[in-house]
Structures are given as structure tokens and as C-alpha cells.
Design a protein around this motif. Structure first.
Motif, PDB file in Angstrom:
ATOM      1  N   LEU A   1      -0.486  10.841   4.304  1.00 54.52           N
ATOM      2  CA  LEU A   1      -1.427  11.637   3.464  1.00 54.52           C
ATOM      3  C   LEU A   1      -0.828  11.111   2.050  1.00 54.52           C
ATOM      4  N   ASP A   2      -0.397  10.078   2.284  1.00 47.63           N
ATOM      5  CA  ASP A   2       0.090   9.105   0.879  1.00 47.63           C
ATOM      6  C   ASP A   2      -0.919   8.004   0.726  1.00 47.63           C
ATOM      7  N   ALA A   3      -2.356   7.412   1.675  1.00 45.85           N
ATOM      8  CA  ALA A   3      -2.940   7.363   1.530  1.00 45.85           C
ATOM      9  C   ALA A   3      -4.478   7.867   1.511  1.00 45.85           C
ATOM     10  N   ARG A   4      -4.577   9.369   1.095  1.00 47.86           N
ATOM     11  CA  ARG A   4      -4.477  10.737   0.547  1.00 47.86           C
ATOM     12  C   ARG A   4      -4.904  10.292  -0.704  1.00 47.86           C
ATOM     13  N   ALA A   5      -3.956   9.903  -1.123  1.00 47.65           N
ATOM     14  CA  ALA A   5      -3.232  10.676  -2.687  1.00 47.65           C
ATOM     15  C   ALA A   5      -4.087   9.311  -3.408  1.00 47.65           C
ATOM     16  N   VAL A   6      -3.797   7.608  -2.291  1.00 50.84           N
ATOM     17  CA  VAL A   6      -4.180   6.698  -3.403  1.00 50.84           C
ATOM     18  C   VAL A   6      -5.415   6.791  -3.999  1.00 50.84           C
ATOM     19  N   ALA A   7      -6.593   6.910  -2.319  1.00 50.41           N
ATOM     20  CA  ALA A   7      -7.957   7.661  -2.722  1.00 50.41           C
ATOM     21  C   ALA A   7      -8.122   8.508  -3.994  1.00 50.41           C
ATOM     22  N   TYR A   8      -7.780   9.532  -3.439  1.00 44.62           N
ATOM     23  CA  TYR A   8      -7.342  10.408  -5.153  1.00 44.62           C
ATOM     24  C   TYR A   8      -7.668   9.825  -5.837  1.00 44.62           C
ATOM     25  N   ALA A   9      -6.276   9.258  -6.255  1.00 38.15           N
ATOM     26  CA  ALA A   9      -6.156   8.592  -7.547  1.00 38.15           C
ATOM     27  C   ALA A   9      -6.596   7.342  -7.884  1.00 38.15           C
TER      28      ALA A   9
END
Length: 220
Positions: A103-111
């Protein structure tokens, strides 16, 4: 680096849902202080923020960043979702760092795609505003997302924690004013601990009770 075994994640999540549905665990509802303590790990911060995005609640304490506090009243975090995820009676806890890392990896990509600054002092998903958390989570459930089954089953656990208090004995959860059940107005049992409903869904019984029906309600 955390190894992301998606098959193991989905298997553990599904087993957790099945165990809760069967009433296979019983834990004591956490107090507010205990819930805050459970959120101290990096992975749990991410997962609690995910749960709060699905069923938001009010801040539990000053400076609460996992719970965005966008509503008044309890949410999934206050309802004990941490107890579900970390129960030693369930197979899920060893995989929580991997699920949170995904989930955090998705957040990094989103940001990165939106030039959003993420604080290094907290997990990437937690660093997002509630609006951005919501937008990201909506995308996780898209039909093209390869990890959609993981998020679907994880969201089911979040719902079970709030809507049904599935991690607790129902009568004890009601007696202790489980936040989710209390918010939903779940009724109190009769004096003997059983639930009976005098009002039928259609305003009348659909069939007459067979005279040989046993006291437990089983057919003769």
C-alpha cells in the motif's frame, strides 16, 4: 526489502475472513489507549489509515495522524480493526508488513505523479491527506488493478470489524458498547442473552410455525 508474496497475502486474508465468520476467535475489546499503542508500528499505521479511509472516524487523541478525523463518531479503527489484523489466533499478522509495504508503494507512486510531498517521519500512505487517501483507495478497486483481490478482502475485514464486531463474541460486544454496533443501533438481546424479533420483515410471519419445531428452532 520486504518480499511481497501476493498469493500468501490473499490466502491469509481469506482465512481470516473465514475464521471470523465461523466465530473462531474471541478477544477483549481494546481500550482507546491500547488502540493507540497498537498503531505505533510502521505497518500498523498504514493499515489503520487504510481502514479509516474506508470507514472513517473521529480523532482518538490529539495528534492522531492515522485517523484523519473527518467525521464525528467512531470508525473502523475505534471498532477494533487492529485486533482483527494482529490476533495471534489468525494467520495474518506475519504478513502485515508486506501488505502495508504494498500500500505504501502505491502511495509513493500516487504522490510522485502529483508532486505531493510525503513526510519521511510517517508511512507514505499516512502522509497523504484524507482526500488523496480516498482517491488512491478508489483506484485500488479498479478492474485493471492486479492486487484488487487483496484490497477487496482487506476491506471486508474492515467492514466486519465495524459492522458486525466479528472479532468479538456478539453478546459481550453489545454489553461493552462496541463502537460500531452502538453506532449502528444494534439491539440488545433478551434477558437470557438471545435475540428475538417481534416484528417480521414484512409485518407478518411468512409461514405458520410447525407444531413439531424444537425449542432451538430446528425442524422436527
Amino acid at each position: 526489502m520486504v518480499h511481497l508474496d501476493r498469493r500468501a497475502m490473499l490466502k491469509a486474508l481469506t482465512a481470516t475472513v473465514a475464521t471470523l465468520a465461523a466465530g473462531g476467535i474471541t478477544v477483549r475489546p481494546a481500550t482507546g489507549v491500547e488502540a493507540a499503542t497498537a498503531s505505533e508500528s510502521w505497518a500498523m499505521q498504514t493499515l489503520l489509515a487504510f481502514a479509516d479511509t474506508l470507514i472513517p472516524g473521529e480523532h482518538r487523541f490529539a495528534g492522531d495522524v492515522m485517523v484523519a478525523g473527518v467525521v464525528t463518531g467512531p470508525g473502523a479503527v475505534q471498532a477494533g480493526v487492529a485486533d482483527v489484523l494482529t490476533s495471534p489466533q489468525l494467520p495474518l499478522e506475519p504478513l502485515l508488513p508486506s501488505i502495508a509495504a504494498l500500500l505504501d508503494a502505491r502511495a509513493v507512486a500516487y504522490a510522485a505523479a502529483r508532486l505531493i510531498w510525503l513526510s519521511p517521519l510517517r508511512p507514505p500512505f499516512v502522509s497523504l491527506s484524507f482526500a488523496h487517501r480516498t482517491a488512491l483507495v478508489e483506484g485500488l478497486f479498479g478492474p485493471e488493478d492486479v492486487d484488487r483481490p487483496v484490497w477487496q478482502v482487506l476491506s471486508l475485514l474492515v467492514g466486519l470489524a465495524f459492522d458486525t464486531a466479528g472479532q468479538y463474541d456478539t453478546s459481550q460486544a453489545v454489553a461493552r458498547k462496541h463502537p460500531g454496533l452502538a453506532w449502528l443501533g444494534f439491539p440488545e438481546p433478551d434477558a437470557d442473552g438471545l435475540w428475538r424479533f417481534a416484528d417480521f420483515s414484512y409485518g407478518r410471519p411468512l409461514a405458520a410455525l410447525h407444531p413439531d419445531t424444537t425449542p432451538s428452532g430446528s425442524p422436527a
